[in-house]
Scaffold this active site. Structure first.
Site, mmCIF file in Angstrom:
data_model
loop_
_atom_site.group_PDB
_atom_site.id
_atom_site.type_symbol
_atom_site.label_atom_id
_atom_site.label_comp_id
_atom_site.label_asym_id
_atom_site.label_seq_id
_atom_site.Cartn_x
_atom_site.Cartn_y
_atom_site.Cartn_z
ATOM 1 N N LYS A 226 22.812 2.994 -23.037
ATOM 2 C CA LYS A 226 21.903 4.178 -23.118
ATOM 3 C C LYS A 226 22.484 5.106 -24.275
ATOM 4 O O LYS A 226 23.577 5.249 -24.741
ATOM 5 C CB LYS A 226 22.336 4.291 -20.974
ATOM 6 N N ARG A 261 24.230 -4.805 -15.047
ATOM 7 C CA ARG A 261 22.958 -4.930 -15.569
ATOM 8 C C ARG A 261 23.179 -4.786 -17.394
ATOM 9 O O ARG A 261 23.669 -3.689 -17.629
ATOM 10 C CB ARG A 261 22.014 -4.217 -15.310
#
Length: 286
Positions: A226, A261
């Site tokens: 991210k 994740r």
């Protein structure tokens, strides 16, 4: 249900939570932020899912709609057409599948094809049919914190007390799920890094992961590749952020994350093996 009445489970979705689970990310989309288009063809996605299982994934999380900032919605028909063939093939191989969707019709099609878990970025808010569907199917569910939609969430990243508000809003989504008939032991929670959180807000939230344990449910952490990882690590290319993502995953594991994740399944699985080996005083080397 008051927060302190929920006991942290030792199992979720049939998994032993004595160690962090690795959830591999498989985006069957043309436009996801990191790997959009790589697995848009079903055959490539199926091969990638099998490779994730071999690399150490406990769960493969399959999504057919990009949820990157500013992403446009797709119809549930298109979403289902992308994911169902992949889910069916991987489920036939015995791979545990979660469906990453906010649409009840896609949830139903995915569960019918063999998915075991629903992972909803909207916390079952987007589709009014979703909560009753999950309750009726009795499947495990991940409820994520987000404000707005992927297209609008950047406008909602305003908090007086970031951590407290995210915890309270997640608790509200959990309570709504319980009221819909979803079993407490079926629920995992996700703080939603990058979803209606910007820049340093993600760092503040990440450093406060331990506070989410009070909610009494397994915690899923998804920060792989991210933007805030790139900002901290000085890497503009999402595909080159795996090292920073693994470091963040271990940080999360140290603060009680039950499910990680990730894109780099092999690297994360190896890092967790090393993390556990170094922390296990009872382990002896031949």
């Amino acid at each position: 249900m008051p927060i302190d009445e929920v006991l942290s489970p030792r199992r979720w979705a049939g998994f032993d939570l004595s160690r962090p689970l690795v959830m591999g990310i498989l985006n069957v989309t043309p436009d996801s932020f990191s790997d959009g288009g790589r697995f848009a063809v079903a055959e490539a996605a199926i091969a990638a899912g099998r490779a994730m299982r071999e690399a150490g994934a406990d769960i493969v999380d399959i999504g057919g709609e990009s949820t990157r900032p500013g992403a446009e919605a797709v119809t549930s028909e298109e979403e289902s057409a992308r994911v169902v063939p992949v889910i069916r093939a991987l489920a036939e191989d015995g791979i545990a599948i979660s469906i990453d969707t906010r649409n009840a019709a896609t949830m139903a099609a995915a569960l019918d094809a063999g998915a075991r878990i629903v992972n909803d970025i909207s916390g079952l808010r987007h589709d009014p049919r979703a909560a009753s569907l999950v309750a009726a199917r009795g499947c495990p569910v991940v409820l994520m914190h987000m404000r707005g939609t992927p297209a609008t969430m950047g406008c909602h990243a305003h908090y007086a007390d970031l951590v407290r508000e995210v915890i309270d809003e997640l608790a509200q989504r959990r309570d709504a799920a319980l009221q819909a008939g979803i079993a407490p032991e079926a629920i995992a929670l996700d703080p939603g890094f990058g979803f209606a959180k910007q820049g340093k807000q993600n760092v503040v939230l990440f450093r406060s992961l331990g506070r989410f344990q009070a909610l009494g449910h397994p915690l899923l952490v998804g920060v792989s590749r991210k933007r805030f990882i790139g900002a901290l690590a000085g890497e503009a290319d999402p595909a080159r952020r795996d090292a920073g993502s693994i470091a963040a995953a271990l940080f999360a594991a140290n603060r009680g994350a039950a499910i990680l994740r990730v894109h780099d399944v092999a690297g994360t699985a190896q890092a967790l093996l090393m993390w556990r080996a170094l922390g296990d005083e009872a382990r002896h080397f031949e």
